[in-house]
Design a protein around this motif. Structure first.
Motif, PDB file in Angstrom:
ATOM      1  N   ARG A 148      33.433  28.808  39.320  1.00 35.49           N
ATOM      2  CA  ARG A 148      33.635  30.010  38.501  1.00 35.49           C
ATOM      3  C   ARG A 148      32.988  31.241  39.160  1.00 35.49           C
ATOM      4  O   ARG A 148      33.564  32.320  39.184  1.00 35.49           O
ATOM      5  N   LEU A 149      31.767  31.026  39.692  1.00 35.47           N
ATOM      6  CA  LEU A 149      31.077  32.134  40.346  1.00 35.47           C
ATOM      7  C   LEU A 149      31.829  32.605  41.590  1.00 35.47           C
ATOM      8  O   LEU A 149      31.929  33.808  41.866  1.00 35.47           O
ATOM      9  N   GLN A 150      32.351  31.638  42.350  1.00 36.26           N
ATOM     10  CA  GLN A 150      33.094  32.005  43.551  1.00 36.26           C
ATOM     11  C   GLN A 150      34.359  32.783  43.195  1.00 36.26           C
ATOM     12  O   GLN A 150      34.721  33.769  43.847  1.00 36.26           O
ATOM     13  N   THR A 151      35.036  32.329  42.140  1.00 35.30           N
ATOM     14  CA  THR A 151      36.241  33.042  41.680  1.00 35.30           C
ATOM     15  C   THR A 151      35.892  34.466  41.254  1.00 35.30           C
ATOM     16  O   THR A 151      36.613  35.420  41.542  1.00 35.30           O
ATOM     17  N   TYR A 152      34.760  34.592  40.561  1.00 31.50           N
ATOM     18  CA  TYR A 152      34.313  35.904  40.112  1.00 31.50           C
ATOM     19  C   TYR A 152      34.027  36.815  41.307  1.00 31.50           C
ATOM     20  O   TYR A 152      34.404  37.984  41.326  1.00 31.50           O
ATOM     21  N   LEU A 153      33.344  36.243  42.299  1.00 30.03           N
ATOM     22  CA  LEU A 153      33.029  37.020  43.501  1.00 30.03           C
ATOM     23  C   LEU A 153      34.304  37.453  44.227  1.00 30.03           C
ATOM     24  O   LEU A 153      34.412  38.585  44.700  1.00 30.03           O
ATOM     25  N   ASN A 154      35.250  36.532  44.315  1.00 26.55           N
ATOM     26  CA  ASN A 154      36.519  36.872  44.966  1.00 26.55           C
ATOM     27  C   ASN A 154      37.239  37.993  44.215  1.00 26.55           C
ATOM     28  O   ASN A 154      37.820  38.897  44.808  1.00 26.55           O
ATOM     29  N   HIS A 155      37.187  37.908  42.874  1.00 21.55           N
ATOM     30  CA  HIS A 155      37.829  38.923  42.055  1.00 21.55           C
ATOM     31  C   HIS A 155      37.164  40.288  42.264  1.00 21.55           C
ATOM     32  O   HIS A 155      37.845  41.325  42.397  1.00 21.55           O
ATOM     33  N   LEU A 156      35.824  40.282  42.308  1.00 19.49           N
ATOM     34  CA  LEU A 156      35.090  41.525  42.541  1.00 19.49           C
ATOM     35  C   LEU A 156      35.436  42.120  43.906  1.00 19.49           C
ATOM     36  O   LEU A 156      35.599  43.333  44.043  1.00 19.49           O
ATOM     37  N   ALA A 157      35.530  41.243  44.901  1.00 17.04           N
ATOM     38  CA  ALA A 157      35.834  41.716  46.248  1.00 17.04           C
ATOM     39  C   ALA A 157      37.222  42.350  46.300  1.00 17.04           C
ATOM     40  O   ALA A 157      37.417  43.424  46.884  1.00 17.04           O
ATOM     41  N   ARG A 158      38.210  41.667  45.669  1.00  8.69           N
ATOM     42  CA  ARG A 158      39.566  42.227  45.655  1.00  8.69           C
ATOM     43  C   ARG A 158      39.606  43.542  44.893  1.00  8.69           C
ATOM     44  O   ARG A 158      40.230  44.512  45.329  1.00  8.69           O
ATOM     45  N   ARG A 163      39.991  49.351  44.736  1.00  5.09           N
ATOM     46  CA  ARG A 163      39.443  50.657  44.366  1.00  5.09           C
ATOM     47  C   ARG A 163      39.281  51.541  45.595  1.00  5.09           C
ATOM     48  O   ARG A 163      39.587  52.729  45.567  1.00  5.09           O
ATOM     49  N   LEU A 164      38.790  50.942  46.666  1.00  2.70           N
ATOM     50  CA  LEU A 164      38.609  51.716  47.890  1.00  2.70           C
ATOM     51  C   LEU A 164      39.945  52.228  48.431  1.00  2.70           C
ATOM     52  O   LEU A 164      40.052  53.364  48.881  1.00  2.70           O
ATOM     53  N   ASP A 165      40.972  51.351  48.378  1.00  6.10           N
ATOM     54  CA  ASP A 165      42.306  51.771  48.824  1.00  6.10           C
ATOM     55  C   ASP A 165      42.850  52.885  47.940  1.00  6.10           C
ATOM     56  O   ASP A 165      43.471  53.851  48.432  1.00  6.10           O
ATOM     57  N   GLU A 166      42.621  52.753  46.609  1.00  8.79           N
ATOM     58  CA  GLU A 166      43.112  53.766  45.683  1.00  8.79           C
ATOM     59  C   GLU A 166      42.399  55.097  45.907  1.00  8.79           C
ATOM     60  O   GLU A 166      43.024  56.162  45.887  1.00  8.79           O
ATOM     61  N   ILE A 167      41.108  55.049  46.158  1.00 11.15           N
ATOM     62  CA  ILE A 167      40.349  56.265  46.437  1.00 11.15           C
ATOM     63  C   ILE A 167      40.836  56.924  47.723  1.00 11.15           C
ATOM     64  O   ILE A 167      40.993  58.146  47.807  1.00 11.15           O
ATOM     65  N   ALA A 168      41.113  56.090  48.729  1.00 13.57           N
ATOM     66  CA  ALA A 168      41.630  56.624  49.989  1.00 13.57           C
ATOM     67  C   ALA A 168      42.996  57.291  49.780  1.00 13.57           C
ATOM     68  O   ALA A 168      43.277  58.372  50.317  1.00 13.57           O
TER      69      ALA A 168
END
Length: 387
Positions: A148-158, A163-168
């Motif tokens: 569950r933690l790994q899935t959460y981390l993956n979700h945060l990373a994506r 967000r970074l792409d949208e800001i760019a």
């Protein structure tokens, strides 16, 4: 219409000859020699020839002044047309700038929201530490919890990357928005400069026109001679109108009907204003139509659907536009400040075809309006609606 004797060289000669006995003397006390009498007669003949030349030169000067007036008023019409176009461009650019500024504000707000959301995600990652994946490996915990933690981390990373792409993307759009705003601003400044130049040119042209109109008026010694000139102008206009009618009649296919006959008595007024002269109630060029007083620059509207068959400057009428409505019906609009349509262009009822002016040497702003059937003028007020 009679003219003074001195406007007729032949009559002037007869008068001069009749005066000759008085000039050479009846009295026996002052009898000139035959040579002196001949010299005086020659002098009178020279004066008559000079008078004839002056009369011819006056007509030529009037024609020259009319030609100059045509050039000035045609240039004035183009200047007015360009000023209207500049103002329209300025309004359009102002709307575009307002839309771009609104879009810029929306982009900035959206970017701020994306940055705020990214801050939340980064804060969540920070709470997990600098190397949350390593902690998960070292922490021998429930495997399901680790998944569950790994899935959460993956979700945060994506989500962070999104967000970074949208800001760019928003930064790119904001940059393009700024370039567009700058370009529109520069165009607006250029239009402002052109507007100032055209306005200055307009002032000069109007002063030149006033001088020419005053010069033309000064060439006529009385109202009778002025009306005679207007009658000549009307005659010339009739010839042009007849040529227009003949050209239309020679078409292999006649202009299509616009059913204008059905609207007789219900046509709209081409411009609102008081009627300064009615049909067949004025002399000169205004004899066959009505003159409607209106403020200079007021839009003139087509009273019915049709096609532009003539738009040019004509002596006495100034900027004249003719619409053909089919069924051998034409409407004429004169003294226009400038044209809004071109020859061959189709117009609908209510379309702007020009603006009210005082072209043609007219002293006040007004619209001259005619209706013609088969080339013959008919009462316009029998066609337009009562008010």
């Amino acid at each position: 219409m009679s003219r003074p004797w001195w406007r007729h060289p032949s009559r002037a000669l007869l008068v001069a000859l009749a005066m000759l006995p008085g000039l050479i003397g009846d009295s026996a006390q002052a009898q000139p020699s035959e040579r002196e009498a001949r010299e005086r007669l020659d002098a009178i003949g020279s004066e008559i020839q000079a008078l004839s030349r002056r009369l011819g030169q006056t007509r030529q000067a009037q024609d020259e002044a009319s030609r100059e007036l045509r050039e000035v008023e045609t240039a004035l019409a183009e200047t007015h047309r360009r000023l209207d176009a500049i103002q329209a461009d300025r309004r359009r650019l102002a709307d575009e700038i307002a839309a771009l500024e609104s879009a810029r504000d929306a982009l900035r707000e959206e970017r701020a929201e994306q940055v705020e959301a990214l801050d939340v995600q980064l804060d969540a990652l920070y709470r997990l530490g600098l190397t949350p994946q390593l902690k998960l490996l070292l922490n021998q915990d429930d495997p399901a919890r680790l998944d569950r933690l790994q899935t959460y981390l993956n979700h945060l990373a994506r989500a962070r990357n999104e967000r970074l792409d949208e800001i760019a993307r928003l930064d790119v759009e904001l940059s393009e928005n700024r370039r567009e705003l700058q370009a529109r601003g520069e165009r607006m400044d250029a239009l402002a400069d052109e507007l100032a130049t055209r306005s200055s040119e307009l002032t000069e042209r109007m002063a030149e026109r006033e001088r020419l109109v005053a010069e033309l008026d000064a060439r006529y010694s009385d109202e009778q001679s002025r009306l005679a000139r207007l009658d000549r102008d009307r005659t010339e206009a009739e010839q042009v109108l007849e040529r227009v009618r003949e050209e239309l009649a020679r078409l292999e296919r006649p202009p299509p009907s616009t059913a204008i006959e059905r609207t007789r008595g219900d046509l709209p007024w081409p411009v609102q204003g008081n009627v300064a002269s009615g049909y067949r109630r004025d002399d000169g060029v205004h004899y066959n139509g009505i003159l409607i007083e209106a403020r200079e620059g007021t839009p003139v509207e087509a009273v019915h659907a049709g096609r532009v068959v003539f738009s040019d400057w004509m002596r006495g009428f100034g900027n004249l536009l003719i619409l053909d409505h089919g069924d051998n019906i034409m409407t004429l609009y004169a003294h226009l400040q400038h044209f809004s349509v071109e020859v061959g262009e189709a117009v609908s009822r209510g379309d702007a075809i020009g603006t009210v002016g005082n072209s043609g040497g007219h002293t006040t702003s007004a619209l001259y309006f005619e209706v013609r059937r088969n080339g013959d003028p008919i009462d316009p007020q029998a066609w337009i609606a009562r008010r």
